[in-house]
Design an enzyme around this catalytic site. Structure first.
Site, short mmCIF file in Angstrom:
data_model
loop_
_atom_site.label_atom_id
_atom_site.label_comp_id
_atom_site.label_asym_id
_atom_site.label_seq_id
_atom_site.Cartn_x
_atom_site.Cartn_y
_atom_site.Cartn_z
N THR A 45 -69.43 39.84 -88.20
CA THR A 45 -70.79 40.41 -88.16
C THR A 45 -71.23 40.65 -86.71
O THR A 45 -71.98 41.58 -86.43
CB THR A 45 -71.82 39.51 -88.88
OG1 THR A 45 -71.91 38.26 -88.22
CG2 THR A 45 -71.48 39.33 -90.34
N HIS B 255 -72.20 31.70 -78.85
CA HIS B 255 -72.16 30.38 -79.48
C HIS B 255 -73.45 30.19 -80.28
O HIS B 255 -74.55 30.46 -79.77
CB HIS B 255 -72.03 29.28 -78.41
CG HIS B 255 -71.93 27.91 -79.02
ND1 HIS B 255 -70.79 27.48 -79.64
CD2 HIS B 255 -72.84 26.92 -79.14
CE1 HIS B 255 -71.00 26.26 -80.12
NE2 HIS B 255 -72.23 25.90 -79.82
N GLU C 242 -78.09 35.93 -82.49
CA GLU C 242 -76.75 36.40 -82.08
C GLU C 242 -76.62 37.91 -82.01
O GLU C 242 -76.13 38.46 -81.02
CB GLU C 242 -75.68 35.84 -83.03
CG GLU C 242 -75.55 34.34 -82.98
CD GLU C 242 -74.42 33.82 -83.85
OE1 GLU C 242 -73.31 34.35 -83.80
OE2 GLU C 242 -74.66 32.86 -84.60
N GLU D 85 -62.97 27.37 -67.85
CA GLU D 85 -61.96 26.43 -68.34
C GLU D 85 -62.57 25.31 -69.20
O GLU D 85 -61.85 24.56 -69.84
CB GLU D 85 -61.13 25.86 -67.17
CG GLU D 85 -61.87 25.01 -66.16
CD GLU D 85 -62.85 25.78 -65.27
OE1 GLU D 85 -62.81 27.03 -65.24
OE2 GLU D 85 -63.67 25.12 -64.60
#
Ligand code: GAR
Length: 227
Positions: free
Chosen positions: A15, A112, A183, A150
């Site tokens: 999505t 996220h 999002e 990282e």
């Protein structure tokens, strides 16, 4: 100015990929072009979304490689072959190694489904993030788009948006609200912010190269000597 060539990496329904495709179509990502979709699993719906939008796609499955370095080598090869300049992780459920990330410094972004630094890091992905937020009892959650470095979910934050948690929310209901209200809005916006920056950097470096062809002292050389 050349558009930044973007690869979107996915593992599921896609999505967020759809939000990016729609935003590009609506002219809201003027400095970027979604040029490739990479799925970590065959048969995921995100691949159908890519096909419908006419975007080339490829499946690179972790389990078909002996180890993580050989998987990442294959991924890198496909990205380089396609001239990819920027990577968007849109529901991509694998953590990329520091060795991989250094090939695209400040050029990989991730969405996220929480307000980092809450409910993030190893083990916090997909529905688990919303389960954890409900279990803790927070009243506000949201989404974050950040650069990938990282450290899992540890890179510099680009955009965040808060979303209310409501009485009776289940993880599924909350996931949908976070997607709709956060999002799908901040991912395309962050994508354009980074794509624009990269497109301008490339244009600037090409300007520098022009000095060479004119027979003048290349600006790059002057800058180098100043250091
Ligand atoms: C999205 O909620 C995304 O934020 C999350 O997975 C979902 C993918 O949905 N990503 C993570 O949890 C990464 N840590 P989508 O495939 O429909 O875009």
């Amino acid at each position: 100015m050349e558009k930044t060539k973007i690869a979107v990496l996915v593992s599921g329904g896609g999505t967020n990929l759809q939000a990016l495709i729609d935003a590009e179509k609506a002219g809201n990502i003027p400095h970027g072009k979604i040029s490739l979709v990479v799925a970590s699993k065959p048969g995921v719906f995100a691949l159908e979304r890519a096909a419908k939008a006419g975007i080339p796609s490829v499946v690179i499955e972790r389990k078909t490689y002996a180890d993580k370095p050989s998987f990442e080598e294959a991924l890198l090869k496909v990205l380089k072959e396609n001239g990819i300049q920027m990577i968007v992780l849109a529901g991509f459920m694998l953590v990329l190694s520091a060795d991989f990330v250094k090939h695209y410094p400040d050029k990989i972004i991730n969405v996220h489904p929480a307000l980092i630094p809450s409910f993030c890091g190893d083990g916090f992905y997909g529905l688990h993030v919303h389960e954890a937020a409900l279990k803790y009892g927070v009243k506000v959650t949201g989404a974050t788009v950040h650069f990938v470095n990282e450290v899992t979910d540890g890179g510099k934050i680009i955009l965040q948006k808060a979303v209310d948690i409501l009485e009776g929310d289940t993880p599924e209901v909350l996931q949908k609200r976070v997607m709709e209200q956060a999002e799908w809005i901040i991912l395309p916006k962050a994508c354009e912010i980074v794509a624009e920056k990269l497109a301008k950097e490339v244009a600037l470096s090409e300007d520098f190269d022009d000095y060479d062809s004119n027979g003048k002292i290349p600006l790059k050389t002057l800058l180098h000597h100043d250091k």
